[in-house]
Design a protein around this motif. Structure first.
Motif, PDB file in Angstrom:
ATOM      1  N   GLY A 181       0.790  -1.220   0.000  1.00 29.04           N
ATOM      2  CA  GLY A 181       0.000   0.000   0.000  1.00 29.04           C
ATOM      3  C   GLY A 181       0.823   1.270   0.000  1.00 29.04           C
ATOM      4  N   GLU A 182       2.111   1.129  -0.285  1.00 28.28           N
ATOM      5  CA  GLU A 182       3.038   2.266  -0.356  1.00 28.28           C
ATOM      6  C   GLU A 182       3.011   3.117   0.912  1.00 28.28           C
ATOM      7  OE1 GLU A 182       1.872   4.167  -4.051  1.00 28.28           O
ATOM      8  OE2 GLU A 182       3.372   2.959  -5.140  1.00 28.28           O
ATOM      9  N   PRO A 183       3.226   2.496   2.079  1.00 26.09           N
ATOM     10  CA  PRO A 183       3.224   3.260   3.328  1.00 26.09           C
ATOM     11  C   PRO A 183       4.421   4.204   3.421  1.00 26.09           C
ATOM     12  CG  PRO A 183       4.055   1.053   3.719  1.00 26.09           C
ATOM     13  CD  PRO A 183       3.552   1.072   2.305  1.00 26.09           C
ATOM     14  N   GLY A 184       4.292   5.234   4.253  1.00 26.86           N
ATOM     15  CA  GLY A 184       5.412   6.122   4.562  1.00 26.86           C
ATOM     16  C   GLY A 184       6.097   5.663   5.834  1.00 26.86           C
ATOM     17  N   ASN A 185       7.025   6.464   6.320  1.00 22.17           N
ATOM     18  CA  ASN A 185       7.732   6.164   7.563  1.00 22.17           C
ATOM     19  C   ASN A 185       8.310   4.738   7.528  1.00 22.17           C
ATOM     20  OD1 ASN A 185       8.704   6.736  10.144  1.00 22.17           O
ATOM     21  ND2 ASN A 185       6.858   5.968  11.153  1.00 22.17           N
ATOM     22  N   VAL A 186       9.067   4.463   6.471  1.00 23.43           N
ATOM     23  CA  VAL A 186       9.572   3.108   6.216  1.00 23.43           C
ATOM     24  C   VAL A 186      10.971   2.916   6.789  1.00 23.43           C
ATOM     25  CG1 VAL A 186      10.372   1.540   4.391  1.00 23.43           C
ATOM     26  CG2 VAL A 186       8.197   2.756   4.133  1.00 23.43           C
ATOM     27  N   ARG A 187      11.181   1.757   7.386  1.00 23.79           N
ATOM     28  CA  ARG A 187      12.534   1.296   7.683  1.00 23.79           C
ATOM     29  C   ARG A 187      12.752  -0.005   6.910  1.00 23.79           C
ATOM     30  NH1 ARG A 187      14.636   1.529  13.657  1.00 23.79           N
ATOM     31  NH2 ARG A 187      14.317   3.728  13.109  1.00 23.79           N
TER      32      ARG A 187
END
Length: 360
Positions: A181-187
């Motif tokens: 879902g193409e999330p942000g705040n990714v590690r």
């Protein structure tokens, strides 16, 4: 005149069925490249470790759809077929055949050597399915091969910085991010199999190759992502290289990160990717409240990866070198004494592309 070109694909191997799990583990732990104790002690430890670990390992293998065994051999056969097809297009007048040589289960390295000999190969290229060189993986397979096959061969020792490999990983990562879902705040956690620290300190270049490769991947994913190289699959009481993947997952989850985790030292799906990354570490992420946890697929038969393997074979056949890396004769700087290539060249220790960061 048409040549018979044999390409031997090295890999770890895995049990075919549940009953093969304990003997597979015994083969693994009696290898002096894994446990460096004297022979009687090593054999005793191999029997002890394999018997005590077999019950839990069997449960993990049962979690995969592989009849209680490992999917590694079927996966490797698919890769071998793809590589054979790619090489046949490049060498239409020659006969090219890929052989599989597993270190700890059938078809063993020695069985592959016997098949190559019986086939009557004119040219032989040894191609590990371990992108990074380690004395415990490719090094061990080369030792076994040299005992079983005495004719000249060409060897590809490693290809961690090859363009096709990096591209394949980045595309797998971005595909997984899209599916999530193409999330942000990714590690993004780039996980490799760990090693005891003493092996690296003795000159094994594996950790340097893994972390330099991780830097290359980090430069091609979104700039706002946090990217961490980490190490999984620790066993035994020795101190291992880190940071441990499990701890990195817990830390990322505690900080509210959306976790993407990609295997960078495994090119096929097997127990370490499907169960350890896919199931066990997912539980860790969930227990620590991660907003999301997405496992990235291994490169498998990604077109760029298979093409890169074909490039390595083509370069090996063309060049007058007994052993080569993706950079030519030697990739590792001189301080990595475990590198199998003793003949350094002007670019030793540098990355393949001039615009990439130096990792040594």
């Amino acid at each position: 005149m048409a040549r018979k070109i044999a390409v031997v694909l090295f890999n770890l191997g895995g049990p075919d069925t549940e009953k093969d799990v304990q003997p597979f583990l015994k083969n693994l732990f009696r290898d002096p490249a894994i446990i460096g104790a004297p022979l009687p002690v090593r054999w005793f430890l191999a029997r002890l470790i394999s018997s005590t670990r077999a019950p839990s390992v069997k449960k993990n293998y049962a979690m995969m759809d592989a009849g209680g065994g490992s999917p590694l051999l079927p996966e490797t056969k698919i890769q071998a077929e793809a590589l054979t097809e790619a090489l046949a297009k490049r060498y239409p007048e020659d006969e090219v055949r890929c052989f599989i040589g597993m270190r700890y289960w059938h078809p063993f390295t020695e069985e592959a050597a016997a098949e190559v000999k019986a086939w009557g190969a004119d040219e032989v290229v040894l191609l590990p399915l371990y992108p990074q060189f380690s004395t415990t993986t490719t090094g061990s397979s080369l030792t076994a091969w040299k005992k079983a096959y005495k004719q000249p061969v060409k060897t590809v020792c490693c290809y961690p910085f090859a363009e096709g490999l990096i591209t394949a990983h980045v595309e797998r990562i971005m595909d997984a991010h899209k599916r999530a879902g193409e999330p942000g705040n990714v590690r993004l956690l780039l996980s490799a199999h760990g090693l005891p620290e003493k092996i690296v300190k003795s000159g094994d270049p594996y950790q340097w190759q893994c972390e330099t490769m991780a830097d290359m991947i980090a430069g091609r994913v979104p700039s706002d992502w946090e990217v961490v190289a980490c190490y999984q699959s620790r066993v035994g009481p020795l101190k291992w290289i880190g940071p441990p993947t499990e701890e990195c997952i817990a830390e990322a989850a505690d900080e509210g990160k959306n976790i993407l985790i990609a295997p960078i030292a495994f090119v096929s799906e097997h127990i370490e990717t499907l169960v350890e990354l896919g199931e066990e570490y997912r539980l860790v992420a969930e227990q620590h409240g991660a907003p999301s946890y997405t496992r990235v697929e291994a490169v498998g038969v990604h077109e760029e990866f298979i093409s890169m393997l074909a490039d390595q074979v083509e370069d090996a056949l063309r060049e007058d070198l007994a052993i080569r890396s993706c950079a030519g004769s030697r990739l590792c700087a001189g301080n990595w004494s475990g590198c199998p290539n003793t003949q350094a060249h002007a670019g030793a220790g540098k990355l393949v592309n001039a615009d990439q960061k130096a990792g040594a």
